[in-house]
Design a protein around this motif. Structure first.
Motif, PDB file in Angstrom:
ATOM      1  N   LEU A   9       0.667  -1.190  -0.012  1.00  0.00           N
ATOM      2  CA  LEU A   9       0.016  -0.092  -0.041  1.00  0.00           C
ATOM      3  C   LEU A   9       0.912   1.332   0.014  1.00  0.00           C
ATOM      4  O   LEU A   9       0.292   2.178  -0.637  1.00  0.00           O
ATOM      5  CB  LEU A   9      -0.991   0.187   1.115  1.00  0.00           C
ATOM      6  N   GLN A  10       1.885   0.987   0.562  1.00  0.00           N
ATOM      7  CA  GLN A  10       2.927   2.413   0.671  1.00  0.00           C
ATOM      8  C   GLN A  10       3.397   2.685  -0.712  1.00  0.00           C
ATOM      9  O   GLN A  10       3.468   3.657  -0.988  1.00  0.00           O
ATOM     10  CB  GLN A  10       4.074   2.089   1.679  1.00  0.00           C
ATOM     11  N   TYR A  11       3.517   1.898  -1.527  1.00  0.00           N
ATOM     12  CA  TYR A  11       3.963   2.076  -2.705  1.00  0.00           C
ATOM     13  C   TYR A  11       2.999   2.331  -3.935  1.00  0.00           C
ATOM     14  O   TYR A  11       3.140   3.050  -4.639  1.00  0.00           O
ATOM     15  CB  TYR A  11       5.041   0.956  -3.406  1.00  0.00           C
ATOM     16  N   ILE A  17      -2.687   7.942  -6.685  1.00  0.00           N
ATOM     17  CA  ILE A  17      -2.827   9.000  -6.230  1.00  0.00           C
ATOM     18  C   ILE A  17      -2.101   9.911  -6.037  1.00  0.00           C
ATOM     19  O   ILE A  17      -1.346  10.276  -5.016  1.00  0.00           O
ATOM     20  CB  ILE A  17      -3.730   8.734  -4.886  1.00  0.00           C
ATOM     21  N   PRO A  18      -1.511  10.728  -7.231  1.00  0.00           N
ATOM     22  CA  PRO A  18      -0.395  11.393  -7.317  1.00  0.00           C
ATOM     23  C   PRO A  18      -0.492  12.627  -6.342  1.00  0.00           C
ATOM     24  O   PRO A  18      -1.461  13.240  -5.935  1.00  0.00           O
ATOM     25  CB  PRO A  18      -0.435  12.333  -8.705  1.00  0.00           C
ATOM     26  N   GLY A  19       0.568  13.041  -5.549  1.00  0.00           N
ATOM     27  CA  GLY A  19       0.651  13.977  -4.469  1.00  0.00           C
ATOM     28  C   GLY A  19       0.086  13.626  -3.030  1.00  0.00           C
ATOM     29  O   GLY A  19       0.030  14.285  -2.120  1.00  0.00           O
ATOM     30  N   ALA A  20      -0.213  12.171  -3.138  1.00  0.00           N
ATOM     31  CA  ALA A  20      -0.625  11.598  -1.865  1.00  0.00           C
ATOM     32  C   ALA A  20       0.461  11.464  -0.736  1.00  0.00           C
ATOM     33  O   ALA A  20       1.449  11.165  -1.272  1.00  0.00           O
ATOM     34  CB  ALA A  20      -1.415  10.331  -2.020  1.00  0.00           C
ATOM     35  N   THR A  21      -0.025  11.746   0.368  1.00  0.00           N
ATOM     36  CA  THR A  21       1.174  11.317   1.463  1.00  0.00           C
ATOM     37  C   THR A  21       0.809  10.153   2.125  1.00  0.00           C
ATOM     38  O   THR A  21      -0.546  10.093   2.532  1.00  0.00           O
ATOM     39  CB  THR A  21       1.035  12.548   2.415  1.00  0.00           C
ATOM     40  N   VAL A  22       1.226   9.234   2.073  1.00  0.00           N
ATOM     41  CA  VAL A  22       0.853   7.951   2.748  1.00  0.00           C
ATOM     42  C   VAL A  22       1.749   7.561   3.714  1.00  0.00           C
ATOM     43  O   VAL A  22       2.904   7.707   3.727  1.00  0.00           O
ATOM     44  CB  VAL A  22       1.119   6.627   1.575  1.00  0.00           C
ATOM     45  N   ALA A  23       0.919   7.023   4.883  1.00  0.00           N
ATOM     46  CA  ALA A  23       1.796   6.701   6.050  1.00  0.00           C
ATOM     47  C   ALA A  23       0.987   5.504   6.305  1.00  0.00           C
ATOM     48  O   ALA A  23       0.091   5.138   6.516  1.00  0.00           O
ATOM     49  CB  ALA A  23       1.656   7.687   7.329  1.00  0.00           C
ATOM     50  N   THR A  24       2.194   4.403   6.733  1.00  0.00           N
ATOM     51  CA  THR A  24       1.532   2.874   7.473  1.00  0.00           C
ATOM     52  C   THR A  24       1.930   2.760   8.731  1.00  0.00           C
ATOM     53  O   THR A  24       3.093   3.196   9.264  1.00  0.00           O
ATOM     54  CB  THR A  24       2.003   1.956   6.341  1.00  0.00           C
ATOM     55  N   LYS A  36      -3.968   6.341  15.376  1.00  0.00           N
ATOM     56  CA  LYS A  36      -5.288   7.151  15.704  1.00  0.00           C
ATOM     57  C   LYS A  36      -5.065   8.604  15.625  1.00  0.00           C
ATOM     58  O   LYS A  36      -5.931   9.521  15.135  1.00  0.00           O
ATOM     59  CB  LYS A  36      -5.805   6.686  16.877  1.00  0.00           C
ATOM     60  N   LYS A  37      -3.953   8.931  16.492  1.00  0.00           N
ATOM     61  CA  LYS A  37      -3.519  10.584  16.366  1.00  0.00           C
ATOM     62  C   LYS A  37      -3.334  11.031  15.149  1.00  0.00           C
ATOM     63  O   LYS A  37      -4.040  12.038  14.910  1.00  0.00           O
ATOM     64  CB  LYS A  37      -2.350  10.608  17.185  1.00  0.00           C
ATOM     65  N   ALA A  38      -2.816  10.442  14.213  1.00  0.00           N
ATOM     66  CA  ALA A  38      -2.270  10.759  12.904  1.00  0.00           C
ATOM     67  C   ALA A  38      -3.839  11.040  11.899  1.00  0.00           C
ATOM     68  O   ALA A  38      -4.014  11.928  11.665  1.00  0.00           O
ATOM     69  CB  ALA A  38      -1.385  10.020  12.276  1.00  0.00           C
ATOM     70  N   ALA A  39      -4.677   9.952  12.317  1.00  0.00           N
ATOM     71  CA  ALA A  39      -5.984  10.145  11.620  1.00  0.00           C
ATOM     72  C   ALA A  39      -6.698  11.262  12.015  1.00  0.00           C
ATOM     73  O   ALA A  39      -7.329  11.919  11.010  1.00  0.00           O
ATOM     74  CB  ALA A  39      -6.693   8.876  11.956  1.00  0.00           C
ATOM     75  N   LEU A  40      -6.592  11.514  13.373  1.00  0.00           N
ATOM     76  CA  LEU A  40      -7.598  12.523  13.822  1.00  0.00           C
ATOM     77  C   LEU A  40      -6.921  13.909  13.274  1.00  0.00           C
ATOM     78  O   LEU A  40      -7.781  15.002  13.206  1.00  0.00           O
ATOM     79  CB  LEU A  40      -7.773  12.189  15.336  1.00  0.00           C
ATOM     80  N   THR A  41      -5.778  14.117  13.490  1.00  0.00           N
ATOM     81  CA  THR A  41      -5.180  15.208  13.134  1.00  0.00           C
ATOM     82  C   THR A  41      -4.717  15.749  11.489  1.00  0.00           C
ATOM     83  O   THR A  41      -4.912  16.583  11.068  1.00  0.00           O
ATOM     84  CB  THR A  41      -3.700  15.654  13.676  1.00  0.00           C
TER      85      THR A  41
END
Length: 105
Positions: A9-11, A17-24, A36-41
């Protein structure tokens, strides 16, 4: 999900989705709390495995979505699951998830 699925998913997501910031997240329970913190902020879209198996606990993605929605999450939530039965899809939607998708995607 598994390390391989998270890496995939990271790759894959930024390629579609060009320009997307992805964190796993998901290696351990601490990362679940960070998620949870990252999702909320910062989260516009969250994708959770239905069976979040971290060494310290066995969690359900639908339970995490419920918590996020209760805490004010307003973005799009997706549950990935190997079970795409009507019952499992209904559970995802009842949790507040917008989409339930099989692992073949």
């Amino acid at each position: 999900d598994s390390p391989v699925a998270r890496q995939s998913l990271q790759y894959m997501l930024p390629a579609h989705i060009p320009g997307a910031t992805v964190a796993t997240f998901g290696k351990n329970l601490e990362e679940v709390h960070e998620f949870k913190k990252a999702a909320l902020t910062d989260g516009d879209l969250v994708i959770l495995d239905q069976n979040v198996d971290v060494p310290e606990a066995k969690l359900k993605g639908t339970d995490i979505v419920k918590e996020l929605v209760a805490d004010g999450y307003k973005g799009f939530a997706c549950i990935r699951s190997g079970d795409c039965s009507e019952e499992d899809r209904a559970l995802s939607h009842q949790s507040g998830a917008h989409w339930h998708v099989g692992k073949e995607l």
